[in-house]
Design a protein around this motif. Structure first.
Motif, short mmCIF file in Angstrom:
data_model
loop_
_atom_site.label_atom_id
_atom_site.label_comp_id
_atom_site.label_asym_id
_atom_site.label_seq_id
_atom_site.Cartn_x
_atom_site.Cartn_y
_atom_site.Cartn_z
N HIS A 42 27.58 50.39 48.61
CA HIS A 42 26.65 49.99 49.66
C HIS A 42 25.21 50.29 49.22
O HIS A 42 24.93 51.33 48.61
CB HIS A 42 26.95 50.72 50.97
N GLY A 43 24.33 49.35 49.52
CA GLY A 43 22.92 49.56 49.21
C GLY A 43 22.50 49.07 47.84
O GLY A 43 21.34 49.21 47.46
N THR A 44 23.43 48.53 47.07
CA THR A 44 23.09 47.96 45.76
C THR A 44 23.41 46.48 45.77
O THR A 44 24.24 46.01 46.55
CB THR A 44 23.86 48.65 44.62
N ARG A 45 22.75 45.75 44.92
CA ARG A 45 22.93 44.31 44.93
C ARG A 45 23.25 43.72 43.56
O ARG A 45 24.20 42.99 43.41
CB ARG A 45 21.69 43.63 45.53
N SER A 46 22.44 43.95 42.54
CA SER A 46 22.64 43.23 41.28
C SER A 46 22.10 44.02 40.11
O SER A 46 21.43 45.03 40.27
CB SER A 46 21.94 41.86 41.35
N GLY A 47 22.36 43.49 38.92
CA GLY A 47 21.84 44.10 37.71
C GLY A 47 22.56 45.37 37.33
O GLY A 47 23.55 45.78 37.95
N GLY A 48 22.07 46.00 36.28
CA GLY A 48 22.68 47.23 35.81
C GLY A 48 23.96 46.97 35.05
O GLY A 48 24.09 45.99 34.32
N THR A 49 24.93 47.86 35.23
CA THR A 49 26.19 47.80 34.48
C THR A 49 27.33 47.39 35.39
O THR A 49 27.41 47.82 36.55
CB THR A 49 26.50 49.18 33.88
N VAL A 50 28.23 46.58 34.86
CA VAL A 50 29.46 46.26 35.58
C VAL A 50 30.64 46.56 34.65
O VAL A 50 30.62 46.26 33.46
CB VAL A 50 29.50 44.79 36.05
N PHE A 51 31.65 47.21 35.21
CA PHE A 51 32.91 47.46 34.52
C PHE A 51 33.90 46.37 34.93
O PHE A 51 34.19 46.23 36.12
CB PHE A 51 33.46 48.84 34.88
N ILE A 52 34.39 45.60 33.96
CA ILE A 52 35.31 44.50 34.26
C ILE A 52 36.73 44.89 33.90
O ILE A 52 37.02 45.27 32.76
CB ILE A 52 34.92 43.23 33.49
N PHE A 53 37.61 44.79 34.89
CA PHE A 53 39.04 45.02 34.70
C PHE A 53 39.76 43.67 34.78
O PHE A 53 39.55 42.91 35.72
CB PHE A 53 39.61 45.90 35.81
N GLN A 54 40.60 43.38 33.80
CA GLN A 54 41.53 42.25 33.93
C GLN A 54 42.81 42.58 33.20
O GLN A 54 42.79 43.09 32.08
CB GLN A 54 40.97 40.94 33.39
N HIS A 55 43.91 42.30 33.85
CA HIS A 55 45.25 42.43 33.29
C HIS A 55 45.77 41.01 33.07
O HIS A 55 45.32 40.08 33.77
CB HIS A 55 46.14 43.19 34.28
N PRO A 56 46.67 40.78 32.13
CA PRO A 56 47.17 39.41 31.97
C PRO A 56 47.74 38.80 33.24
O PRO A 56 47.56 37.61 33.50
CB PRO A 56 48.27 39.56 30.90
N THR A 57 48.41 39.63 34.07
CA THR A 57 49.07 39.04 35.23
C THR A 57 48.83 39.76 36.56
O THR A 57 48.72 39.12 37.59
CB THR A 57 50.58 38.92 34.99
N THR A 58 48.74 41.06 36.55
CA THR A 58 48.62 41.75 37.83
C THR A 58 47.17 41.80 38.29
O THR A 58 46.25 41.47 37.55
CB THR A 58 49.21 43.17 37.75
N GLY A 79 38.87 41.09 38.03
CA GLY A 79 39.10 39.66 37.96
C GLY A 79 40.53 39.35 37.59
O GLY A 79 41.04 39.80 36.56
N ALA A 80 41.19 38.57 38.42
CA ALA A 80 42.57 38.18 38.11
C ALA A 80 42.56 37.03 37.11
O ALA A 80 41.59 36.28 37.00
CB ALA A 80 43.30 37.76 39.37
N SER A 81 43.63 36.90 36.38
CA SER A 81 43.83 35.73 35.53
C SER A 81 44.33 34.58 36.40
O SER A 81 44.50 34.72 37.62
CB SER A 81 44.83 36.03 34.42
N ARG A 82 44.62 33.46 35.79
CA ARG A 82 45.17 32.32 36.52
C ARG A 82 46.64 32.52 36.87
O ARG A 82 47.26 31.65 37.50
CB ARG A 82 45.01 31.04 35.69
N TYR A 83 47.22 33.66 36.48
CA TYR A 83 48.62 33.96 36.74
C TYR A 83 48.76 35.24 37.58
O TYR A 83 49.45 36.17 37.16
CB TYR A 83 49.39 34.13 35.42
N PRO A 84 48.15 35.33 38.74
CA PRO A 84 48.19 36.59 39.48
C PRO A 84 49.59 36.94 39.98
O PRO A 84 50.23 36.15 40.68
CB PRO A 84 47.22 36.35 40.65
#
Length: 394
Positions: A42-58, A79-84
């Motif tokens: 809360h209180g933040t909007r954009s920029g800085g660092t983002v940690f991206i998690f993606q698994h092949p299916t889950t 972010g989910a893949s196209r096979y959630p």
């Protein structure tokens, strides 16, 4: 109890159409739709660092580490893949493209200055494959021979990669878990008694001698290769027929069988004996949710075949020649074999590689808040030392 961050739905869409339908439902016939959640304090909007998690299916947006990082003030994109939640027809190369879509969104739409991939569990090998392809593009076809232009997708390398509680690949892990006692894929009751370690009258019991373990492993590799040969033969039959049948699903019985789970002296770590991350291994071996239980010819070759999958952790680690990589091993991991992390560590070609072990930590940190906090602190310190931890703009 409310969370100290908000969950923002992020939906990406492309018009890409597979030759054969791969997912069920409305979106499956209308291009590729990727669903994700941005966990934003809360209180933040954009920029800085983002940690991206993606698994092949889950999907990962409810797991402990993403939410813990968000609770500590970081932006986290799950972010989910196209096979959630359904990997029956999953093509590994396409999940790399999906991860590329999330990285592109983070930079071009989210406005983030730093993008860090966090490969947890099965996401670890995917992150290595993505970073390797971004640095050294090579994939133009799937193992089944279908075009998939990963090399021409313009993937951009992440600023850093975190490999945590992760195994070598889905194919290599399945091979070390597949039940070698199965002799007939159509009849799982026909088994080689020598390798039927879950039988009440099993001829080999813990502690296993080294010769038996070697024979067991070779029999596992042989079964994986038999299925791969059959899959290639069946694809050739379908192509020669030239009819509307382009793909064929099938069952793979008994895929959760490992001498490690019964004998903690085999590749030892601090895991609990007679247990795996899905529960009692004797039960899950024949249950409906074991690895690769439901699959297709193309999917088997892409994600489960020992000799054909592009996901090999060591091979892709060796292609990562630059950029920081952090490995975190949980010493009581009951999912990731203890041998896997050292193999990746040795293979990584980048000079900036760090390795941390959290003693006593299990795969998911369930009931282990102290270990979870240690993990987040390791990540923060590592990222801060490399100018990867940029505050978000208000």
């Amino acid at each position: 109890m409310s969370e100290p961050f908000e969950r923002i739905a992020v939906i990406l869409h492309s018009d890409e159409q597979p030759a054969a339908r791969e997912t069920y439902g409305f979106t499956g016939g209308h291009g590729v739709v990727l669903e994700g959640q941005l966990l934003r304090p809360h209180g933040t909007r954009s920029g800085g660092t983002v940690f991206i998690f993606q698994h092949p299916t889950t999907t990962l947006n409810l797991l402990p580490l993403p939410t813990a990082l968000a609770a500590r003030g970081h932006h986290v994109l799950c972010g989910a893949s196209r096979y959630p939640k359904n990997d029956a027809a999953l093509i590994l190369e396409k999940t790399v493209l999906d991860l590329g879509s999330w990285v592109r969104w983070a930079r071009e739409v989210g406005g983030y200055d730093r993008v860090v991939l966090v490969g947890w569990s099965g996401g670890g090998a995917l992150s290595l494959l993505y970073q390797a392809e971004a640095l050294d593009p090579s994939i133009t076809h799937t193992p089944a021979g279908d075009p998939v232009d990963v090399a021409g997708a313009g993937l951009k390398p992440a600023d850093g990669v975190i490999f945590i509680a992760a195994h070598l690949s889905r194919a290599e892990t399945l091979t070390e878990w597949i039940d070698p006692s199965v002799l007939d894929e159509a009849d799982p009751g026909t088994r080689d008694r020598t390798f039927d370690i879950y039988a009440d009258d099993a001829p080999h019991t813990p502690p296993y001698d080294a010769d038996f373990v070697a024979e067991f492993r070779e029999a596992q590799r042989a079964r994986n290769r038999r299925i791969s040969r059959w899959a290639l033969e069946q694809l050739a039959v379908l192509r020669d027929a030239g009819g509307p049948e382009q793909e064929r699903p099938f069952l793979v019985h008994r895929t959760m069988c490992d001498v490690r789970w019964l004998d903690p002296a085999v590749d030892p770590n601090d895991r609990k004996p007679n247990w795996c991350y899905l529960g009692d291994p004797r039960t899950v071996n024949v249950g409906p949710v074991g690895l690769a239980r439901y699959t297709t010819l193309r999917s088997w070759l892409s994600q489960w075949s020992l000799d054909h999958s592009a996901g090999s952790g060591a091979r892709n680690a060796a292609r990562i020649t630059e950029g920081p990589v952090l490995q975190i091993e949980n010493s009581a991991d009951d999912a990731v074999p203890a041998t896997h992390n050292p193999i990746v560590r040795e293979a990584l070609a980048t000079p900036d590689k760090s390795y941390e072990i959290i003693a006593g930590a299990t795969h998911y940190y369930v009931g282990q808040p102290d270990h979870l906090r240690t993990c987040t602190e390791i990540i923060e310190n590592w990222a801060s030392e490399r100018d990867l931890l940029i505050p978000a703009r208000p």
